[in-house]
Write a protein that holds these residues in place. Sequence first.
Motif, PDB file in Angstrom:
ATOM      1  N   LEU A 176      -7.168 -11.135  34.603  1.00  0.00           N
ATOM      2  CA  LEU A 176      -6.117 -10.863  35.574  1.00  0.00           C
ATOM      3  C   LEU A 176      -6.684 -10.016  36.701  1.00  0.00           C
ATOM      4  CD1 LEU A 176      -3.119 -10.848  36.479  1.00  0.00           C
ATOM      5  CD2 LEU A 176      -2.841  -8.756  35.110  1.00  0.00           C
ATOM      6  N   ASN A 177      -6.638 -10.540  37.914  1.00  0.00           N
ATOM      7  CA  ASN A 177      -6.992  -9.773  39.105  1.00  0.00           C
ATOM      8  C   ASN A 177      -5.705  -9.222  39.706  1.00  0.00           C
ATOM      9  OD1 ASN A 177     -10.039 -10.386  39.667  1.00  0.00           O
ATOM     10  ND2 ASN A 177      -9.124 -12.373  39.156  1.00  0.00           N
ATOM     11  N   LEU A 178      -5.666  -7.937  39.925  1.00  0.00           N
ATOM     12  CA  LEU A 178      -4.446  -7.347  40.448  1.00  0.00           C
ATOM     13  C   LEU A 178      -4.765  -6.199  41.387  1.00  0.00           C
ATOM     14  CD1 LEU A 178      -3.599  -4.364  38.970  1.00  0.00           C
ATOM     15  CD2 LEU A 178      -3.550  -5.871  36.994  1.00  0.00           C
ATOM     16  N   ARG A 179      -3.800  -5.897  42.226  1.00  0.00           N
ATOM     17  CA  ARG A 179      -3.857  -4.697  43.052  1.00  0.00           C
ATOM     18  C   ARG A 179      -2.661  -3.837  42.694  1.00  0.00           C
ATOM     19  NH1 ARG A 179      -6.753  -2.952  47.222  1.00  0.00           N
ATOM     20  NH2 ARG A 179      -5.871  -1.334  48.602  1.00  0.00           N
TER      21      ARG A 179
ATOM     22  N   VAL B 110     -11.182  -3.071  31.459  1.00  0.00           N
ATOM     23  CA  VAL B 110     -10.638  -2.831  32.791  1.00  0.00           C
ATOM     24  C   VAL B 110     -11.775  -2.439  33.727  1.00  0.00           C
ATOM     25  CG1 VAL B 110      -9.032  -1.489  34.192  1.00  0.00           C
ATOM     26  CG2 VAL B 110      -8.437  -2.069  31.834  1.00  0.00           C
ATOM     27  N   THR B 111     -11.842  -3.116  34.875  1.00  0.00           N
ATOM     28  CA  THR B 111     -12.864  -2.831  35.885  1.00  0.00           C
ATOM     29  C   THR B 111     -12.184  -2.584  37.229  1.00  0.00           C
ATOM     30  OG1 THR B 111     -14.368  -4.325  34.705  1.00  0.00           O
ATOM     31  CG2 THR B 111     -14.991  -3.669  36.948  1.00  0.00           C
ATOM     32  N   PRO B 112     -12.467  -1.439  37.880  1.00  0.00           N
ATOM     33  CA  PRO B 112     -13.262  -0.301  37.415  1.00  0.00           C
ATOM     34  C   PRO B 112     -12.571   0.423  36.261  1.00  0.00           C
ATOM     35  CG  PRO B 112     -12.133   0.249  39.454  1.00  0.00           C
ATOM     36  CD  PRO B 112     -11.914  -1.216  39.236  1.00  0.00           C
TER      37      PRO B 112
ATOM     38  N   TYR C  97      -8.048  -4.067  40.686  1.00  0.00           N
ATOM     39  CA  TYR C  97      -8.553  -3.976  39.318  1.00  0.00           C
ATOM     40  C   TYR C  97      -8.694  -5.378  38.730  1.00  0.00           C
ATOM     41  CZ  TYR C  97      -7.729   1.077  39.037  1.00  0.00           C
ATOM     42  OH  TYR C  97      -7.778   2.421  39.233  1.00  0.00           O
ATOM     43  N   VAL C  98      -9.547  -5.479  37.704  1.00  0.00           N
ATOM     44  CA  VAL C  98      -9.665  -6.686  36.894  1.00  0.00           C
ATOM     45  C   VAL C  98      -9.418  -6.277  35.445  1.00  0.00           C
ATOM     46  CG1 VAL C  98     -11.137  -8.575  36.115  1.00  0.00           C
ATOM     47  CG2 VAL C  98     -11.339  -7.730  38.470  1.00  0.00           C
ATOM     48  N   ILE C  99      -8.398  -6.881  34.833  1.00  0.00           N
ATOM     49  CA  ILE C  99      -8.121  -6.632  33.410  1.00  0.00           C
ATOM     50  C   ILE C  99      -8.450  -7.901  32.642  1.00  0.00           C
ATOM     51  CG2 ILE C  99      -6.394  -5.993  31.701  1.00  0.00           C
ATOM     52  CD1 ILE C  99      -4.842  -4.563  33.840  1.00  0.00           C
ATOM     53  N   GLU C 100      -9.295  -7.752  31.635  1.00  0.00           N
ATOM     54  CA  GLU C 100      -9.723  -8.908  30.832  1.00  0.00           C
ATOM     55  C   GLU C 100      -9.292  -8.718  29.382  1.00  0.00           C
ATOM     56  OE1 GLU C 100     -13.901 -10.716  29.135  1.00  0.00           O
ATOM     57  OE2 GLU C 100     -13.795 -10.283  31.294  1.00  0.00           O
ATOM     58  N   LEU C 101      -8.574  -9.725  28.851  1.00  0.00           N
ATOM     59  CA  LEU C 101      -8.236  -9.767  27.429  1.00  0.00           C
ATOM     60  C   LEU C 101      -9.263 -10.642  26.728  1.00  0.00           C
ATOM     61  CD1 LEU C 101      -4.354 -10.279  27.511  1.00  0.00           C
ATOM     62  CD2 LEU C 101      -5.653  -8.152  27.570  1.00  0.00           C
ATOM     63  N   ALA C 102      -9.862 -10.123  25.677  1.00  0.00           N
ATOM     64  CA  ALA C 102     -10.925 -10.853  24.980  1.00  0.00           C
ATOM     65  C   ALA C 102     -10.393 -12.147  24.383  1.00  0.00           C
ATOM     66  CB  ALA C 102     -11.528  -9.982  23.892  1.00  0.00           C
ATOM     67  N   GLY C 103     -11.241 -13.173  24.382  1.00  0.00           N
ATOM     68  CA  GLY C 103     -10.860 -14.460  23.804  1.00  0.00           C
ATOM     69  C   GLY C 103     -10.614 -14.378  22.313  1.00  0.00           C
ATOM     70  N   GLN C 104     -11.109 -13.303  21.660  1.00  0.00           N
ATOM     71  CA  GLN C 104     -10.929 -13.149  20.211  1.00  0.00           C
ATOM     72  C   GLN C 104      -9.560 -12.582  19.833  1.00  0.00           C
ATOM     73  OE1 GLN C 104     -13.646 -11.898  21.880  1.00  0.00           O
ATOM     74  NE2 GLN C 104     -14.989 -13.622  21.356  1.00  0.00           N
TER      75      GLN C 104
END
Length: 362
Positions: A252-255, A200-202, A230-237
């Motif tokens: 996923l880019n979200l507010r 999660v970023t930030p 925010y940007v939530i990233e699920l790993a490709g693995q």
Amino acid sequence: PSAFTLVPPVSGHGAWINTSTYVYYPEPAMAGGTEYAVSLSQSLKSAAGVGFESSDGNAWKFVTAKPQVVTLSPSADNPIALNPEIKLIFNQPMDAESVKGNFLFSGNEGPVSGTFTWNTDGTELTFVPEKLLTRNQGYTLNLNKAAKSRGGVTLGADYGAVLKTFDNFAVTKTESNFGSTTFTFSAPLAKVKYEDAITVTPNVDNLDAQASDDGLSLVVYGNFTPDTNYVIELAGQLKDQWDQSLGDPFILNLRTPALPPSLTVQSSGSTAVFVRPDEPVLFASVMNIQKTDVTVASLPLLDFFALQDSFDKQQAYIPQDPHTFTQTFNPVPSVAQTVKLNLAPQNSQLPTGLYYVNTASP
């Protein structure tokens, strides 16, 4: 003594539960779809020694239910696993070899081999394919009408269903709420420590992730700041239960949504608040509100007592000769602030007495 006779004869044993109730237990079960004739024994007598006056009404017939499938699991309404346990539950004990010989489970590549097991009553069949099924494919289950019960009676009608397997592993939907985001998948997740596959970023504190019982959704929790990108990233693995991974990371880019507007008057829990005549204000906590109207009116003593025990009465009350004071605020988004709500014009005192106060924010 036996209470009745059955034609055709049925093996088993009977027992008197009390002086008026006789129960017969067939062993094995009676044949399905068969007509039986029951005749009460003419030697039966009451506890007082009185027998039947006549034979009228002492004989009747009934037909047992034909064998049939009453339940299929898993249901055809939802995708099935690649390694399913397919259960057929029947309404009576079945002939295992007859059912196996008339059972067919097939896909695009033809019939699927597997193992057959039964419960001890012979009413529940479990079929397990010997290999993993193909993803996103329809499979046909058919039980031919020639399948027999243990009593030798056939189904009389074919039973069939179409079952479809889970698709390739992917994210199909996302939904964000206050403090959480839910990811929905096309196939159930493998059980792992999901936080290791989430970035999660930030950064957020107290990041946590939990899968639903069926593994088809993953809820990501944390101390997300309202009204923030925010940007939530699920790993490709990240993998499903059959070891297929997402392949590429899912981003996923979200507010996050703003907190709902709120105005709460500070009080000790009572609907009555004491204020000083020379400081006619109520202290309140407001969030995401830019304007409020404060209605003030003198409140007769009898009305005051009548309103104490009823929230509905308070909401429906119409005061006499009300005065409204409008106030505006410059709020910080999604941050609670303490404000003063004026109950009288600026630099004025509020005469001693009881007052009705209502706040409304358009």
